[in-house]
Write an enzyme that holds these catalytic residues in place. Structure first.
Site, PDB file in Angstrom:
ATOM      1  N   TYR A 140     -18.815 -29.951 -23.830  1.00 12.54           N
ATOM      2  CA  TYR A 140     -18.890 -29.885 -22.383  1.00 12.54           C
ATOM      3  C   TYR A 140     -17.725 -29.157 -21.739  1.00 12.54           C
ATOM      4  CZ  TYR A 140     -15.168 -33.023 -21.356  1.00 12.54           C
ATOM      5  OH  TYR A 140     -13.922 -33.542 -21.217  1.00 12.54           O
ATOM      6  N   TRP A 200     -11.874 -26.367 -23.910  1.00 11.30           N
ATOM      7  CA  TRP A 200     -10.470 -26.440 -24.303  1.00 11.30           C
ATOM      8  C   TRP A 200     -10.196 -25.858 -25.686  1.00 11.30           C
ATOM      9  CZ3 TRP A 200      -6.581 -26.540 -21.280  1.00 11.30           C
ATOM     10  CH2 TRP A 200      -6.617 -27.227 -20.060  1.00 11.30           C
TER      11      TRP A 200
END
Lengths: 152, 791
Positions: free
Chosen positions: B137, B140
């Site tokens: 989702y 990073w």
């Protein structure tokens, strides 16, 4: 039929730009299309489907509109290709722009999640996050207001 | 056409691609190749196809240790070398309860991809697309725009008919749901007042939990670390900083900030008491309240305790949060005397009833009355991604669109474990109802849920329940180890990509050039999803008719710059400057100027200190005004008898979440070979614990081994273990086996903040600590699992 591009329309001395996705009446006359449509003209010079509509569907470019809103029928003629049978064909470009710009960080939220007025405010904050230009913001807003939730 | 000619054309094509995208590939000997990461832009020195050194680019104003650890990460011992399948998944005996405890079998790419395609098709056929859960989702893993697994996976799965998706995030899940009701905007991610304005006008900065010197080491895109200089300039100018935090964080020392120690998860009473002080002493800005807010009288009734009989004064707050009443009053008085910025990080909202944190800060800032004034008001991301860097206006290089997802089920990020274990259960969510789908297939790429999700033991139980778990990973992360099909993915160093930074300023576009060839059998996420798209017959729709290099050019072309792509690529970056208007930007100035024309996106158009809408939901865990609600698991609860310490889980200083924990940098900061647990010196002495002791930290959810670090820099009664250590069960085939590495989410609860946001509340957590006895097991978190060559 629906406009697949913005169109200049006239009513006497008034001339206006009518936005992509607007539904209009039309008839074929020889090689051309004759287009007509009644709009509510607000005193800010914006065109609406009716006096109770939330999002404008065009705006007056020149001519005198006075201080009270009024209804007026605008006409124009156009070549083949400008008119399409359904809304989704009329707005394919804006649709891709919406998915391209607003469907990356999160899913592109369904336009009917919010009213047009609500989307306008969301765009104000998503504008910088998504880095869209003024022009893109206008197009996305047009797209969203065509498909937005009606005021409840 | 003969084969030679075809080969020649192919080679010529490849050559041309190299010329455009990878000029260094032609030079002999050592090569220096530029790349960009979440830790900064870099130059990689490559010898014989291997990275030998990493240097920060000159434009990085304050390079960080994390940057250099990338070399270690690329060559880590625990790279996933080949496609692997869990043994009993492959042989059909389906011992799913053995996920994480079983050996793997090496397979070729064809077999692995067929298995993935088969599992997806079977799940869709038997249960429908909503039984496919995409855990990927956030973004990073790397800052690249084109190889972004989250959007690529959504794109592929969307074409496949859809999937259950995640909404909101772990970072600021409560704030992003409550603030639109209160301020009409998510606020925490929005552009805030520019740095120049703050430097010029602000006199006092109140910082709840913020530690910008730590958290700005990284950026959601590429940092150039320009904020340190800004903050230091403020310090030199004499701007006063106050840090309210259970830990004396890095920034306290850097900024000469006044440290106000506070108990964990108890900022709300302190803030409410500051509000009450302003009311009691008639110091609040009544004009502002009248003109720009609604519902103050309801809030005031609550502050005065008209219903619950508790006046929310400083004395009341002191008992809960431990900050002396005098200090609370003093800070309130100080705030109205100066041009004051009210700032907060997001850790204080990762608590039970976390919605109340930002809402009470808005109430406080409204009473101070400086919202919309230059250098005053609220600033909810001072710690994040170089916030305040003036935006250059060039737009960002685009990512590929996720396309459409025909399944319209969105699950709040924190609910993963709950959802897996409770199909069909209906929960409340921000005024709506939401029913958990019956998840049968978990698919992760570029993300490790057995890392960021609280209550790991519960999550593992959920993982062991579904039919199939698929993961793309460069490394044997805990998520990979608990999967059935593991596909080796490249790191960003092994492919071309494009990025930009900083997140808010967009001062640069960066060429993330391929530095080395893919290691072992690794493939790009893009290509893995492409191979699956081919199998399903929608390859064209997935690629959009473009190659990766063409997507990179397309992405660049969406920025508003005159610099040509080839000049950009050759140099490795382009610099942009910001217009004056951005440097003068003041958050909410337009609203302050004309609150009627520039109304907020709240029902009233004003700041809502009482929200009729929120109240109408009827949630007793999130009333219609900011309030303090005693946590289920707080120091005043019965649980505290058994588990007397509050546990907090700050962001790590020496890794990015779980990234880089498998490097020498990660290893260097372990204590006794495990994740450190910070505890107050007096607490440690009282319990007979000294630096380097191995301890068990435990509660009803689980137990971890950790290394003790006694320090003066933490409030008594509070323990801190940084999030992100990799999970390793002592005995993986046993349920709730203790974690030998110190992964803190074994201990945290997945209780939601409230029915409003359903966000994580990990910082509301009680634990006990004791010295670990007996023979201590080795920390196996960074090992690879056994992989057989064949069945």
């Amino acid at each position: 039929m629906y406009l697949s591009k913005p169109l200049k329309m006239k009513n006497g001395s008034l001339s206006a730009i009518v936005y992509t996705g607007t539904s209009v009446q039309s008839e074929k006359l020889g090689k051309k299309w004759i287009i007509r449509k009644q709009f509510w003209i607000s005193n800010e010079g914006e065109l609406f489907e009716s006096s109770s509509s939330e999002a404008p569907t065009g705006n007056v470019k020149s001519g005198n509109i006075g201080n009270n809103g009024f209804y007026a029928t605008f006409t124009a003629s156009a070549k083949d290709g400008l008119l399409v049978c359904n809304l989704s064909d009329a707005i394919t470009e804006m649709d891709s722009l919406y998915y391209e710009r607003c469907g990356t960080c999160h899913r592109a939220y369904d336009p009917d999640m919010y009213t047009a007025a609500h989307w306008k405010k969301i765009l104000e904050s998503m504008k910088t996050l998504s880095g869209i230009s003024q022009q893109e913001e206008t197009e996305i807003m047009r797209y969203l207001s065509l498909l937005a939730k009606r005021k409840d | 056409m003969n084969t030679d000619r075809r080969e020649f054309l192919k080679m010529a094509g490849a050559f041309a691609a190299m010329l455009t995208c990878n000029p260094e590939a032609l030079a002999a000997g050592d090569r220096v190749i530029t790349h960009a990461t979440h830790m900064g832009p870099l130059k990689a020195y490559v010898r014989n196809g291997k990275i030998v050194r990493i240097e920060a680019m000159d434009i990085d104003l304050d390079p960080v240790d994390l940057l250099f650890a990338h070399k270690d990460a690329v060559y880590a011992r625990n790279r996933v070398k080949y496609p692997c399948v869990r043994k009993s998944y492959l042989d059909g005996s389906d011992r799913r309860h053995m996920r994480g405890a079983e050996e793997f079998v090496r397979v070729d790419w064809g077999t692995a991809l067929d298995l993935v395609a088969e599992a997806l098709a079977k799940t869709k056929g038997e249960y429908g697309n909503e039984s496919i859960f995409k855990t990927t989702y956030a973004r990073w893993a790397h800052p690249g725009r084109i190889h972004q697994a989250a959007s690529l996976q959504a794109r592929m799965l969307g074409l496949f008919g859809g999937f259950t998706d995640i909404v909101g995030d772990y970072s600021a899940g409560a704030a992003t749901q409550i603030l639109p009701h209160v301020m009409g905007d998510i606020e925490v991610y929005s552009q805030q007042t520019s740095r120049e304005v703050v430097l010029d006008k602000t006199e006092l900065i109140l910082m709840w939990g913020a530690d910008p010197f730590k958290t700005n080491k990284i950026d959601y895109h590429v940092p150039i670390h320009s904020d340190g200089a800004w903050l230091r300039k403020m310090k030199d100018k004499g701007i006063k900083f106050v840090t309210i935090d259970p830990t004396k964080n890095m920034s306290v020392d850097e900024l000469g900030s006044e440290w106000v120690p506070i108990k964990a998860a108890s900022d709300v009473p302190m803030i409410l008491a500051m509000c009450y002080t302003l009311y009691e002493e008639k110091l609040y800005n009544k004009q502002f309240i009248d003109k720009y807010t609604v519902g103050f009288n309801v809030f005031l009734k609550y502050l005065r305790g008209e219903k619950d009989g508790k006046v929310k004064n400083a004395k009341w707050a002191e008992k809960i949060c431990g900050v002396p009443a005098q200090k609370i009053k003093e800070l309130a008085r100080m705030a109205v005397k100066h041009r004051t910025l009210v700032t907060g990080s997001w850790a204080p909202q990762r608590i039970q009833y976390g919605e109340q944190f930002h809402w009470s800060l808005v109430a406080l800032a409204s009473m101070i009355g400086q919202i919309g004034l230059a250098g005053g008001g609220i600033y909810f991301n001072i710690h994040y991604c170089s916030a305040g860097a003036p935006y250059t206006g060039v737009g960002a290089p685009l990512m590929l669109s996720q396309g459409r997802n025909p399944v319209n089920i969105l699950i709040p990020a924190s609910r993963m474990g709950e959802m897996l274990l409770n199909p069909g259960k209906t929960i409340d969510y921000n005024g709506k109802k939401l029913t958990y789908p019956n998840i049968k297939l978990i698919y992760s790429a570029g993300v490790t849920p057995i890392g960021h999700q609280p209550n790991v033991n519960k999550l593992v139980e959920g993982f062991r329940k579904v039919d199939t778990v698929i993961t793309h990973e460069p490394w044997w992360t805990p998520t990979a180890r608990y999967s059935d099909i593991v596909l080796p993915a490249t790191t960003s160093f092994e492919r071309n990509d494009i990025s930009f930074g900083s997140s808010y300023g967009i001062e640069y576009a960066f060429a993330m050039k391929q530095v080395i060839s893919p290691l072992f059998d690794a493939r790009n996420d893009y290509d893995i999803f492409l191979e699956l798209s081919k199998r399903f017959g929608f390859e064209k729709a997935y690629t959009g008719g473009k190659s990766v290099d063409e997507w990179i050019r397309w992405s660049y072309s969406k920025m508003r710059t005159k610099v040509s792509f080839s000049d950009f690529w050759k140099k490795g970056y382009v610099h942009f400057t910001s217009p004056k208007s951005s440097r003068e930007y003041v958050r909410h100035a337009d609203f302050r100027k004309d609150p009627v024309a520039n109304y907020l996106r709240t029902p009233s158009g004003k700041i809502e200190l009482f929200s009729e809408k929120v109240a109408s939901f009827g949630y007793n865990d999130c009333p219609g005004y900011p309030a303090w609600i005693e946590p289920t698991e707080g120091p005043a609860s019965y649980m505290a008898k058994k588990y007397p310490f509050q546990l907090i889980t700050p962001h790590p200083i020496h890794r990015l979440h779980s990234q880089l924990d498998n490097t020498s940098l990660g290893a260097k900061h372990k204590v006794a070979g495990r994740e450190p647990v910070y505890m107050n010196k007096f607490d440690a002495r009282r319990m007979g614990l000294k630096h380097g002791d191995t301890v068990e930290v435990y509660n009803s959810r689980g137990t971890v081994l950790a290394g003790v670090v006694p320090t003066e820099k933490i409030t008594r009664g509070v323990l801190a273990i940084e999030e992100g250590a990799w999970y390793a069960a002592e005995n993986p085939s046993k349920d709730n086996s203790r974690c030998v590495s110190g992964q803190v989410n074994i201990l945290t609860s997945d209780r939601p903040t409230s029915r409003l946001a359903q966000a994580i509340s990990a910082n509301t957590c009680l634990v006990a600590i004791r010295k670990a006895g007996g023979k201590l097991p080795r920390n196996t978190a960074y090992d690879s699992p056994p992989v057989r060559e064949r069945l």
